[in-house]
Design a protein around this motif. Structure first.
Motif, PDB file in Angstrom:
ATOM      1  N   ALA B 189       0.854  -1.185   0.000  1.00 28.39           N
ATOM      2  CA  ALA B 189       0.000   0.000   0.000  1.00 28.39           C
ATOM      3  C   ALA B 189       0.892   1.237   0.000  1.00 28.39           C
ATOM      4  N   PHE B 190       0.505   2.238  -0.742  1.00 29.03           N
ATOM      5  CA  PHE B 190       1.163   3.542  -0.679  1.00 29.03           C
ATOM      6  C   PHE B 190       2.648   3.477  -1.053  1.00 29.03           C
ATOM      7  N   ILE B 191       2.915   2.862  -2.199  1.00 28.21           N
ATOM      8  CA  ILE B 191       4.272   2.887  -2.745  1.00 28.21           C
ATOM      9  C   ILE B 191       4.639   4.325  -3.094  1.00 28.21           C
ATOM     10  N   GLY B 192       5.917   4.654  -2.982  1.00 28.76           N
ATOM     11  CA  GLY B 192       6.398   5.956  -3.443  1.00 28.76           C
ATOM     12  C   GLY B 192       6.296   7.047  -2.406  1.00 28.76           C
ATOM     13  N   ALA B 193       6.144   8.281  -2.868  1.00 31.67           N
ATOM     14  CA  ALA B 193       6.247   9.456  -1.998  1.00 31.67           C
ATOM     15  C   ALA B 193       4.975   9.691  -1.181  1.00 31.67           C
ATOM     16  N   ASN B 194       5.144  10.348  -0.046  1.00 34.47           N
ATOM     17  CA  ASN B 194       4.030  10.828   0.788  1.00 34.47           C
ATOM     18  C   ASN B 194       3.019   9.774   1.205  1.00 34.47           C
ATOM     19  N   PRO B 195       3.484   8.635   1.681  1.00 37.22           N
ATOM     20  CA  PRO B 195       2.522   7.591   2.055  1.00 37.22           C
ATOM     21  C   PRO B 195       1.571   8.012   3.176  1.00 37.22           C
ATOM     22  N   TYR B 196       2.036   8.805   4.125  1.00 39.47           N
ATOM     23  CA  TYR B 196       1.131   9.187   5.215  1.00 39.47           C
ATOM     24  C   TYR B 196       0.029  10.111   4.703  1.00 39.47           C
ATOM     25  N   ARG B 197       0.375  10.992   3.796  1.00 38.09           N
ATOM     26  CA  ARG B 197      -0.632  11.849   3.175  1.00 38.09           C
ATOM     27  C   ARG B 197      -1.681  10.976   2.486  1.00 38.09           C
ATOM     28  N   LYS B 198      -1.201   9.975   1.734  1.00 41.80           N
ATOM     29  CA  LYS B 198      -2.124   9.083   1.029  1.00 41.80           C
ATOM     30  C   LYS B 198      -2.970   8.275   2.022  1.00 41.80           C
ATOM     31  N   ALA B 199      -2.345   7.842   3.101  1.00 44.41           N
ATOM     32  CA  ALA B 199      -3.073   7.065   4.113  1.00 44.41           C
ATOM     33  C   ALA B 199      -4.154   7.926   4.749  1.00 44.41           C
ATOM     34  N   PHE B 200      -3.813   9.172   5.018  1.00 42.19           N
ATOM     35  CA  PHE B 200      -4.782  10.099   5.592  1.00 42.19           C
ATOM     36  C   PHE B 200      -5.956  10.289   4.644  1.00 42.19           C
ATOM     37  N   GLU B 201      -5.635  10.487   3.370  1.00 38.14           N
ATOM     38  CA  GLU B 201      -6.709  10.743   2.401  1.00 38.14           C
ATOM     39  C   GLU B 201      -7.598   9.523   2.180  1.00 38.14           C
ATOM     40  N   ARG B 202      -6.996   8.332   2.288  1.00 37.57           N
ATOM     41  CA  ARG B 202      -7.789   7.112   2.115  1.00 37.57           C
ATOM     42  C   ARG B 202      -8.601   6.773   3.349  1.00 37.57           C
ATOM     43  N   GLY B 203      -8.222   7.357   4.492  1.00 33.87           N
ATOM     44  CA  GLY B 203      -8.974   7.076   5.711  1.00 33.87           C
ATOM     45  C   GLY B 203      -8.736   5.693   6.277  1.00 33.87           C
ATOM     46  N   VAL B 204      -7.506   5.185   6.165  1.00 36.87           N
ATOM     47  CA  VAL B 204      -7.205   3.861   6.722  1.00 36.87           C
ATOM     48  C   VAL B 204      -7.255   3.904   8.246  1.00 36.87           C
TER      49      VAL B 204
END
Lengths: 275, 275, 275, 275
Positions: B189-204
């Motif tokens: 999940a969330f390969i590459g840059a800004n994984p926490y931003r992506k995690a936040f946006e996905r609402g995991v």
């Protein structure tokens, strides 16, 4: 008694609400509140120690809250649910057991399967089972029959307990944020089919399960609960499936409990959960 | 003493190996063995209770094992490592502390940073720090200077302790399966840059960290260790970053311990780990 | 096929065993071995990829192993179990479901309850249920009736699925290390009655459950599996009970799986488990 | 800005408090509230989005709250702490690192050790270290010297970072609910000395660590945080010690973070924690 509120945020909301409750001599046992500052949305769940007249309190609250506020005083204390399954028994059996012992927090009205595999276990619990095969007629006709069967029960929630068919936008739109699915991976890893096979091939050291509301994007709806278990090189894709079933069962059970206790709010594509 | 073996699988391997050890009067304290039946590969890690002459025992074993067998008797008891960093301190500080108290299981030879931010903490531990800015010269020239600096230490492993630059295939090929990275998400999940931003946006509801060997595919190398922590709607992307740093530190520490104790074998794009 | 061995430790055991297996052209798929150096005991579990004649291989192995060795080639592939219960349904229901779908790894022969509460759920699965009330006759007479009922089934294991009575030494001695109990705390914390009440009063932040073999010391037998879940100040003793039931169910299920797959060895008051 | 309130419970408290905040045009970002119904105690932690004049707001709130209410508006934003150690470095080093990078949420004023072992690591961080040997003079004289040294710093909290001496009631009474200890077991299991040895002998499958406030009963004070890790038969008491150090470090770090962010309330012998 429970009160849940969702509305546009503004200064003083907690004061308004608490004042109204105090005037009714309701003691607050537990109050949970969250403001989504990006969206300027306000969420609240309050437990009070008495049972006031619901409709009147709802009106009082709505009058003072911003337009469009969602206020539920003593929301449905016992939800009605329809469960959709395919062949795997573990999630369904757990739901049937909790339903039988009245610890589910909801009443299962019927089970619908696109295979007949789980008919017998339903029969053992005197649970109506509708076998609607996806092999008869077109995909649309099949889904139409499922929708009609679901709708005749007017359920509050539809639970996909390892239902291995993708729902059409038409289906989803009829039960907005009222369909709960268990996906057998740690989303957003391994979206779509065969997540354990993909997990095995990637060589991950943890596998997961995700319970989420169903939206029109496959496996992209608001996440309710997630859980993982460790795996290692001795696991095959097949033993991952077995190990994963244990957490699928417990994650779905946990998500249903949270939803049925009115602890879950949906805010855009995320959930706010007052555990 | 430790013996690690990796070779093509065939019937009788355990018997051969155990017989040789018994003839040397070595008592097996712990034996871990795995056969990858898809790839027909055999992996073994044995701990014996004495310190025999290593070179001779290696020869004895190799003579009986399939061609191309990798046999290490008493592999490097104390590895040498070079650590690459950018600005975040948490993983580096943990490594420096363990190195200082001699509990890392390896010796840190130097730290290389593309920013100077972490120079001071290195100085406090008398640890050589090389500041090689990625802003001078081309990307290739920058990496060439890093490679040259690393290579002058002839390290056994290169540790990317929150090094925020992508390595070129040239770099990777010089240290095959000897570069260890900590990625700040639960891969894949969330390969590459800004994984926490992506995690936040996905609402995991869980965020994770992954330690893995570096291959030429970004964040696709063999996974060594993964860990997660729960998050909820009260987290912002920024507080996820902070919470995540705790598990980044502990997952990297755990992966390094496993590697430095010769418990990790690489089999294609996966790891076999005898914990 | 599985081979399990337990005997006094001596140099060369792995070589002996592996040589015998190689001579039989059995390929070792997985070998787990442990030496308890304090007790000088040797434990092994081997999976081979063929099904040799069991009795002959057992003899071959025993001839070469130290006196008193326990050797099981292809141990009971399907154990028989009797389940004892009181009033709580969660562990029993989980066992009944797995038994019904043939994923328990054992066959439940009957359920014995000192209350009749769980008779109906057993009936739904056509499972024989014996109601033996502890209120008729003396404590000894009650237990004697339970023992007689259990023994007429000659089970391999007796499972206490929230059976709230303490077994006498007489009972325990008839099924040495063959009675498995689920205790509703993280042993050795909160031994004995009302562990959740005690956990609530102590203000712990985690509650647990422990599956263990039953010995004559209350809650002191060899531990098979333990698990915990977080709790906080919002929990009452009553909600801890509910939350704990979830892990009681899963810990007992996990312990049974390990035992039924012959992965658990008892060494004095501890277990050696090859997971 | 943070407001924490603890007082006797009564109807309308949330309304009073929220009304006052609304009148000051303070928007509530996050409000956590708990009523201990057994003790009739009310606890609240509010985050507002502005920085009002603290003393005045405190007065306003106190006037309306029950007598004896504890109200802190913008409590000490940066606590002062003294750390006591013996020989083990792991918890201290973690604290020193966070202190150095200003992520501890508090300022370490000095370290006091009853051995000189950790003097050097303190020196590397220019951290004052007082070596006060327990071998000079009587036990009382030793403790008196420690108390005097601590008190000259007037710290807000005293952290026992693997300090292996038991504090006298005299010591404890000077810092009521302001001394935080890390105990190397999952309390209340294995109270007192050598918990890992006891855990090894009991054959547990999980080991734990507990951070708690220090009261006059050994290891009986209010628990702040607990954590566990799995162990198995391959662990010795010595390897349990090493594995346990990892969670001791992280549990203490977590407890300190919660305390320093004013999220922890003490209610009799328990904690109420707004995470």
């Amino acid at each position: 008694m429970i009160i849940v509120i969702q509305c546009k945020d503004q200064v003083g909301l907690v004061a308004y609400i608490a004042a109204i409750l105090a005037k009714q001599h309701l003691n607050i046992v537990s109050m949970r509140e969250h403001v989504d500052q990006n969206e300027s949305l306000f969420f609240m769940r309050v437990e009070v120690d008495d049972n006031p007249e619901s409709a009147q309190l709802e009106q009082l609250l709505k009058r003072l809250l911003p337009d469009g506020a969602m206020v539920l005083v003593n929301p449905l204390p016992h939800k009605k649910v329809v469960v959709l399954v395919t062949k795997e028994y573990h999630c369904l059996a757990d739901i049937l057991i909790r339903n039988y012992f009245k610890t589910l927090g909801a009443t299962v009205q019927c089970v619908i399967g696109n295979h007949a595999t789980l008919q017998n276990i339903c029969k053992r619990f005197d649970m109506p089972f509708h076998h609607i095969s996806h092999e008869e007629g077109t995909k649309e006709e099949f889904e139409q029959r499922v929708i009609e069967t679901v709708e005749q029960y007017t359920p509050d929630y539809v639970v996909l307990a390892k239902y291995m068919r993708i729902l059409s936008p038409n289906f989803v739109s009829r039960f907005p944020m009222r369909i709960i699915n268990i996906h057998h991976s740690f989303l957003p890893a391994f979206i779509g089919a065969n997540p354990y096979r993909k997990a095995f091939e990637r060589g991950v050291k943890l596998i997961g399960a995700t319970a989420h509301f169903v939206s029109n994007e496959l496996d992209e709806g608001p996440i309710i609960a997630q859980q993982i278990i460790p795996v290692n090189h001795t696991f095959t894709a097949a033993t991952m499936v077995k190990a994963g079933q244990e957490i699928e069962t417990s994650v779905l059970a946990r998500a249903l409990k949270l939803v049925f206790e009115d602890r879950v709010f949906v805010s855009k594509n995320k959930t706010v959960i007052f555990e």
